[in-house]
Design a protein around this motif. Structure first.
Motif, PDB file in Angstrom:
ATOM      1  N   LEU A  20      48.362   7.010 -30.078  1.00 52.81           N
ATOM      2  CA  LEU A  20      49.113   8.117 -30.663  1.00 52.81           C
ATOM      3  C   LEU A  20      48.462   9.457 -30.314  1.00 52.81           C
ATOM      4  N   LEU A  21      47.138   9.526 -30.437  1.00 47.55           N
ATOM      5  CA  LEU A  21      46.431  10.764 -30.086  1.00 47.55           C
ATOM      6  C   LEU A  21      46.679  11.128 -28.621  1.00 47.55           C
ATOM      7  N   HIS A  22      46.535  10.159 -27.744  1.00 44.70           N
ATOM      8  CA  HIS A  22      46.767  10.416 -26.322  1.00 44.70           C
ATOM      9  C   HIS A  22      48.190  10.905 -26.084  1.00 44.70           C
ATOM     10  N   GLY A  23      49.149  10.245 -26.688  1.00 44.88           N
ATOM     11  CA  GLY A  23      50.552  10.646 -26.507  1.00 44.88           C
ATOM     12  C   GLY A  23      50.825  12.057 -26.989  1.00 44.88           C
ATOM     13  N   ARG A  24      50.284  12.400 -28.148  1.00 45.53           N
ATOM     14  CA  ARG A  24      50.500  13.753 -28.680  1.00 45.53           C
ATOM     15  C   ARG A  24      49.852  14.810 -27.786  1.00 45.53           C
ATOM     16  N   ILE A  25      48.637  14.547 -27.356  1.00 43.62           N
ATOM     17  CA  ILE A  25      47.953  15.511 -26.486  1.00 43.62           C
ATOM     18  C   ILE A  25      48.703  15.650 -25.171  1.00 43.62           C
ATOM     19  N   ASP A  26      49.061  14.528 -24.557  1.00 44.57           N
ATOM     20  CA  ASP A  26      49.738  14.571 -23.266  1.00 44.57           C
ATOM     21  C   ASP A  26      51.087  15.294 -23.367  1.00 44.57           C
ATOM     22  N   SER A  27      51.832  15.041 -24.435  1.00 45.32           N
ATOM     23  CA  SER A  27      53.121  15.721 -24.619  1.00 45.32           C
ATOM     24  C   SER A  27      52.931  17.227 -24.759  1.00 45.32           C
ATOM     25  N   HIS A  28      51.930  17.616 -25.530  1.00 47.22           N
ATOM     26  CA  HIS A  28      51.666  19.050 -25.726  1.00 47.22           C
ATOM     27  C   HIS A  28      51.237  19.711 -24.410  1.00 47.22           C
ATOM     28  N   LEU A  29      50.344  19.040 -23.668  1.00 56.61           N
ATOM     29  CA  LEU A  29      49.920  19.566 -22.366  1.00 56.61           C
ATOM     30  C   LEU A  29      51.100  19.663 -21.403  1.00 56.61           C
ATOM     31  N   GLU A  30      51.928  18.629 -21.394  1.00 59.66           N
ATOM     32  CA  GLU A  30      53.084  18.589 -20.497  1.00 59.66           C
ATOM     33  C   GLU A  30      54.000  19.791 -20.727  1.00 59.66           C
ATOM     34  N   ARG A  31      54.330  20.037 -21.983  1.00 61.74           N
ATOM     35  CA  ARG A  31      55.214  21.178 -22.305  1.00 61.74           C
ATOM     36  C   ARG A  31      54.578  22.496 -21.884  1.00 61.74           C
ATOM     37  N   ALA A  32      53.310  22.667 -22.195  1.00 57.50           N
ATOM     38  CA  ALA A  32      52.635  23.932 -21.881  1.00 57.50           C
ATOM     39  C   ALA A  32      52.528  24.155 -20.375  1.00 57.50           C
ATOM     40  N   ALA A 132      45.989  17.364 -34.321  1.00 59.66           N
ATOM     41  CA  ALA A 132      45.686  15.950 -34.535  1.00 59.66           C
ATOM     42  C   ALA A 132      44.587  15.765 -35.572  1.00 59.66           C
ATOM     43  N   ALA A 133      43.647  16.687 -35.647  1.00 64.37           N
ATOM     44  CA  ALA A 133      42.536  16.576 -36.601  1.00 64.37           C
ATOM     45  C   ALA A 133      43.034  16.599 -38.042  1.00 64.37           C
ATOM     46  N   ALA A 134      44.211  17.163 -38.271  1.00 63.65           N
ATOM     47  CA  ALA A 134      44.781  17.210 -39.614  1.00 63.65           C
ATOM     48  C   ALA A 134      45.352  15.861 -40.053  1.00 63.65           C
ATOM     49  N   ASP A 135      45.509  14.933 -39.122  1.00 58.71           N
ATOM     50  CA  ASP A 135      46.031  13.601 -39.421  1.00 58.71           C
ATOM     51  C   ASP A 135      44.842  12.665 -39.662  1.00 58.71           C
ATOM     52  N   PRO A 136      44.699  12.115 -40.857  1.00 52.56           N
ATOM     53  CA  PRO A 136      43.539  11.267 -41.158  1.00 52.56           C
ATOM     54  C   PRO A 136      43.385  10.070 -40.212  1.00 52.56           C
ATOM     55  N   ARG A 137      44.493   9.574 -39.657  1.00 49.86           N
ATOM     56  CA  ARG A 137      44.399   8.453 -38.719  1.00 49.86           C
ATOM     57  C   ARG A 137      43.767   8.879 -37.411  1.00 49.86           C
ATOM     58  N   LEU A 138      43.926  10.147 -37.055  1.00 52.64           N
ATOM     59  CA  LEU A 138      43.483  10.633 -35.753  1.00 52.64           C
ATOM     60  C   LEU A 138      42.173  11.399 -35.807  1.00 52.64           C
ATOM     61  N   GLU A 139      41.801  11.892 -36.972  1.00 53.98           N
ATOM     62  CA  GLU A 139      40.616  12.744 -37.102  1.00 53.98           C
ATOM     63  C   GLU A 139      39.349  12.116 -36.536  1.00 53.98           C
ATOM     64  N   PRO A 140      39.085  10.815 -36.755  1.00 61.30           N
ATOM     65  CA  PRO A 140      37.857  10.247 -36.171  1.00 61.30           C
ATOM     66  C   PRO A 140      37.852  10.294 -34.637  1.00 61.30           C
ATOM     67  N   PHE A 141      39.002  10.117 -34.036  1.00 59.41           N
ATOM     68  CA  PHE A 141      39.087  10.175 -32.579  1.00 59.41           C
ATOM     69  C   PHE A 141      38.910  11.599 -32.073  1.00 59.41           C
ATOM     70  N   VAL A 142      39.477  12.550 -32.798  1.00 59.31           N
ATOM     71  CA  VAL A 142      39.302  13.959 -32.432  1.00 59.31           C
ATOM     72  C   VAL A 142      37.829  14.323 -32.527  1.00 59.31           C
ATOM     73  N   ALA A 143      37.169  13.880 -33.589  1.00 60.47           N
ATOM     74  CA  ALA A 143      35.735  14.157 -33.744  1.00 60.47           C
ATOM     75  C   ALA A 143      34.948  13.562 -32.580  1.00 60.47           C
ATOM     76  N   ALA A 144      35.313  12.368 -32.165  1.00 65.39           N
ATOM     77  CA  ALA A 144      34.628  11.729 -31.029  1.00 65.39           C
ATOM     78  C   ALA A 144      34.850  12.518 -29.745  1.00 65.39           C
ATOM     79  N   VAL A 145      36.071  12.964 -29.514  1.00 66.60           N
ATOM     80  CA  VAL A 145      36.366  13.768 -28.312  1.00 66.60           C
ATOM     81  C   VAL A 145      35.565  15.060 -28.342  1.00 66.60           C
ATOM     82  N   GLU A 146      35.533  15.727 -29.487  1.00 65.10           N
ATOM     83  CA  GLU A 146      34.790  16.980 -29.590  1.00 65.10           C
ATOM     84  C   GLU A 146      33.296  16.747 -29.379  1.00 65.10           C
ATOM     85  N   HIS A 147      32.779  15.658 -29.898  1.00 68.11           N
ATOM     86  CA  HIS A 147      31.365  15.312 -29.689  1.00 68.11           C
ATOM     87  C   HIS A 147      31.094  15.103 -28.197  1.00 68.11           C
ATOM     88  N   LEU A 148      31.955  14.356 -27.524  1.00 73.53           N
ATOM     89  CA  LEU A 148      31.790  14.127 -26.078  1.00 73.53           C
ATOM     90  C   LEU A 148      31.870  15.430 -25.299  1.00 73.53           C
TER      91      LEU A 148
END
Length: 154
Positions: A20-32, A132-148
């Motif tokens: 879900l995180l990947h899909g949301r990011i990719d869709s947002h990037l695609e539009r922009a 995505a960070a505002a979604d509790p299901r996605l926040e841990p993944f966002v934190a991991a991406v930001e850490h990386l």
């Protein structure tokens, strides 16, 4: 239900959240990128990967390496390269040491478009991650991406 199936079901929520995180990011990037630069997110990724090549030993990627880097099949990568080559953003040439090898370079026009699109890409990525960070299901993944990302720059 077998133990393997139970383990897979327990792993599934994390996998679905990551997808879900990947899909949301990719869709947002695609539009922009489409709206601002007439580039797909895959085209941008390909230009970005190829822009880091150099003329030194091992500095150029073969098509199978490019396919791995942009997470596409080799045939899809070839079609993508051809599309960007037709737009004058990439150029192919024979490997000077192995006439069977074909390399792809970003043209000056491709580098210029990449530089113009980079701020749009980076801003869209930041926006998508913040949303995505505002979604509790996605926040841990966002934190991991930001850490990386922090680890990669410093």
């Amino acid at each position: 239900m077998t133990v393997g199936t139970t383990d897979a079901l327990r792993a599934a929520p994390g996998w679905y959240a990551l997808s879900l995180l990947h899909g949301r990011i990719d869709s947002h990037l695609e539009r922009a990128l489409q709206g601002g630069h007439d580039l797909s997110s895959r085209e941008y990724s390909l230009l970005e990967v190829l822009s880091h090549q150099h003329d030194g030993e091992g500095g150029h990627l073969r098509m199978n390496q490019v396919a791995d880097a942009v997470v596409l099949s080799q045939s899809a990568t070839t079609r993508l390269v051809t599309r960007l080559e037709d737009r004058g953003l990439l150029a192919r040439y024979l490997c000077p040491t192995d006439r069977r090898g074909i390399y792809t370079n970003v043209t000056p026009a491709g580098l210029e478009l990449l530089e113009q699109a980079r701020p749009t890409h980076d801003a869209a990525l930041r926006e998508a991650l913040a949303a995505a960070a505002a979604d509790p299901r996605l926040e841990p993944f966002v934190a991991a991406v930001e850490h990386l990302n922090r680890a990669a720059v410093g």
